[in-house]
Design a protein around this motif. Sequence first.
Motif, PDB file in Angstrom:
ATOM      1  N   ALA A  42       0.834  -1.205   0.000  1.00 16.73           N
ATOM      2  CA  ALA A  42       0.000   0.000   0.000  1.00 16.73           C
ATOM      3  C   ALA A  42       0.866   1.252   0.000  1.00 16.73           C
ATOM      4  O   ALA A  42       0.579   2.231  -0.714  1.00 16.73           O
ATOM      5  CB  ALA A  42      -0.939  -0.005   1.203  1.00 16.73           C
ATOM      6  N   ASP A  43       1.932   1.226   0.783  1.00 13.60           N
ATOM      7  CA  ASP A  43       2.827   2.381   0.843  1.00 13.60           C
ATOM      8  C   ASP A  43       3.543   2.603  -0.488  1.00 13.60           C
ATOM      9  O   ASP A  43       3.794   3.749  -0.890  1.00 13.60           O
ATOM     10  CB  ASP A  43       3.850   2.213   1.966  1.00 13.60           C
ATOM     11  CG  ASP A  43       3.237   2.446   3.338  1.00 13.60           C
ATOM     12  OD1 ASP A  43       2.144   3.050   3.408  1.00 13.60           O
ATOM     13  OD2 ASP A  43       3.845   2.020   4.346  1.00 13.60           O
ATOM     14  N   LYS A  44       3.879   1.520  -1.181  1.00 13.56           N
ATOM     15  CA  LYS A  44       4.497   1.661  -2.501  1.00 13.56           C
ATOM     16  C   LYS A  44       3.551   2.373  -3.468  1.00 13.56           C
ATOM     17  O   LYS A  44       3.978   3.237  -4.243  1.00 13.56           O
ATOM     18  CB  LYS A  44       4.901   0.296  -3.058  1.00 13.56           C
ATOM     19  CG  LYS A  44       6.173  -0.280  -2.454  1.00 13.56           C
ATOM     20  CD  LYS A  44       6.506  -1.639  -3.045  1.00 13.56           C
ATOM     21  CE  LYS A  44       7.810  -2.180  -2.481  1.00 13.56           C
ATOM     22  NZ  LYS A  44       8.981  -1.422  -2.976  1.00 13.56           N
ATOM     23  N   LEU A  45       2.265   2.004  -3.416  1.00 15.26           N
ATOM     24  CA  LEU A  45       1.291   2.674  -4.281  1.00 15.26           C
ATOM     25  C   LEU A  45       1.197   4.153  -3.920  1.00 15.26           C
ATOM     26  O   LEU A  45       1.175   5.021  -4.800  1.00 15.26           O
ATOM     27  CB  LEU A  45      -0.077   2.002  -4.147  1.00 15.26           C
ATOM     28  CG  LEU A  45      -1.170   2.577  -5.058  1.00 15.26           C
ATOM     29  CD1 LEU A  45      -0.854   2.274  -6.526  1.00 15.26           C
ATOM     30  CD2 LEU A  45      -2.538   1.999  -4.697  1.00 15.26           C
ATOM     31  N   LYS A  63      -9.458   1.822   2.143  1.00 17.22           N
ATOM     32  CA  LYS A  63      -8.750   3.053   2.543  1.00 17.22           C
ATOM     33  C   LYS A  63      -8.094   3.716   1.337  1.00 17.22           C
ATOM     34  O   LYS A  63      -8.135   4.944   1.180  1.00 17.22           O
ATOM     35  CB  LYS A  63      -7.713   2.728   3.616  1.00 17.22           C
ATOM     36  CG  LYS A  63      -7.032   3.951   4.205  1.00 17.22           C
ATOM     37  CD  LYS A  63      -6.250   3.595   5.445  1.00 17.22           C
ATOM     38  CE  LYS A  63      -5.572   4.838   6.046  1.00 17.22           C
ATOM     39  NZ  LYS A  63      -6.539   5.906   6.374  1.00 17.22           N
ATOM     40  N   LEU A  64      -7.487   2.898   0.475  1.00 17.15           N
ATOM     41  CA  LEU A  64      -6.846   3.445  -0.723  1.00 17.15           C
ATOM     42  C   LEU A  64      -7.885   4.052  -1.670  1.00 17.15           C
ATOM     43  O   LEU A  64      -7.596   5.033  -2.367  1.00 17.15           O
ATOM     44  CB  LEU A  64      -6.041   2.351  -1.428  1.00 17.15           C
ATOM     45  CG  LEU A  64      -4.786   1.885  -0.677  1.00 17.15           C
ATOM     46  CD1 LEU A  64      -4.223   0.627  -1.317  1.00 17.15           C
ATOM     47  CD2 LEU A  64      -3.732   2.990  -0.627  1.00 17.15           C
ATOM     48  N   ALA A  72     -13.043   2.999  -6.796  1.00 17.54           N
ATOM     49  CA  ALA A  72     -13.942   2.315  -5.863  1.00 17.54           C
ATOM     50  C   ALA A  72     -14.883   1.345  -6.560  1.00 17.54           C
ATOM     51  O   ALA A  72     -15.160   0.252  -6.042  1.00 17.54           O
ATOM     52  CB  ALA A  72     -14.740   3.344  -5.057  1.00 17.54           C
ATOM     53  N   THR A  73     -15.380   1.707  -7.733  1.00 18.52           N
ATOM     54  CA  THR A  73     -16.352   0.859  -8.432  1.00 18.52           C
ATOM     55  C   THR A  73     -15.725  -0.407  -9.007  1.00 18.52           C
ATOM     56  O   THR A  73     -16.444  -1.317  -9.421  1.00 18.52           O
ATOM     57  CB  THR A  73     -17.026   1.637  -9.571  1.00 18.52           C
ATOM     58  OG1 THR A  73     -16.009   2.183 -10.433  1.00 18.52           O
ATOM     59  CG2 THR A  73     -17.876   2.773  -9.014  1.00 18.52           C
ATOM     60  N   SER A  74     -14.398  -0.474  -9.013  1.00 18.72           N
ATOM     61  CA  SER A  74     -13.725  -1.649  -9.580  1.00 18.72           C
ATOM     62  C   SER A  74     -13.447  -2.719  -8.539  1.00 18.72           C
ATOM     63  O   SER A  74     -13.076  -3.848  -8.879  1.00 18.72           O
ATOM     64  CB  SER A  74     -12.397  -1.236 -10.218  1.00 18.72           C
ATOM     65  OG  SER A  74     -11.422  -0.912  -9.221  1.00 18.72           O
ATOM     66  N   ILE A  75     -13.625  -2.415  -7.260  1.00 20.06           N
ATOM     67  CA  ILE A  75     -13.224  -3.319  -6.185  1.00 20.06           C
ATOM     68  C   ILE A  75     -14.074  -4.593  -6.176  1.00 20.06           C
ATOM     69  O   ILE A  75     -15.294  -4.527  -6.247  1.00 20.06           O
ATOM     70  CB  ILE A  75     -13.304  -2.613  -4.821  1.00 20.06           C
ATOM     71  CG1 ILE A  75     -12.323  -1.431  -4.781  1.00 20.06           C
ATOM     72  CG2 ILE A  75     -13.009  -3.586  -3.682  1.00 20.06           C
ATOM     73  CD1 ILE A  75     -12.473  -0.547  -3.557  1.00 20.06           C
TER      74      ILE A  75
END
Length: 239
Positions: A42-45, A63-64, A72-75
Amino acid sequence: MSTLNILSGGAAEGLVASLTPAFKALTGFDIAGEFGAVGAMADKLRKGTPADIIILTAALVAKLAEEKLVVATSIADVGLVETALAVRTGDPQAVVKDAADLREALLASDAIFVPDTKASTAGIHIANVLQHLGIADAVATRLKIFPNGATAMRKLAASEARRPLGCTQSTEIISTQGVTLSGSLPPGCELATMYTAGITAAAAHPQQAQHLIDLLSGAGQHEQRQHAGFINGRRQAPT
């Protein structure tokens, strides 16, 4: 050569590898990137590492998305992964039916192989379990901590300790040669974590990322997910 870039928790590495041939046949793309502790990924992103798709815990992906780094709609949910025990292949299984059994098994081990206890899902949980069992100090010098579960399991496989034990997510145990899944953590110490996939906001190849998400989460891949160590379960709200 066209490549889809991925940042993923180590829990999904085996599943992604098993789906890579089908993905390439469908899109012509290879898959490249990193698999490791979810917090580190996550930190790398956040720091700008190029990625088209992420596969992390549901809480982190949500959170991301709030941070506008994931669409969000792709999750989509991939599945639940249990934190479990591992032994070297050929060693006796660790029979753990309750917290007392787990405490005894950990105290009897002379080397305990675990992933990052500050950035990985399983490692953080293991550290909490040791505190809960009241043995964190007793086993501190026996802990062998590695950046991710896959590395910890490879080190367990090569260990020359008398009675080593490993603890990480079941998918990482299953995908590592030389170690054997010895069972889930007992009631009161267990953890099953939902992993989800999402397309990053800066994705260079969003269409291909969606194809991989469809493969990861689709009903047609139920058997492959199960073989990789994912289990079915209802999604819980991120905490």
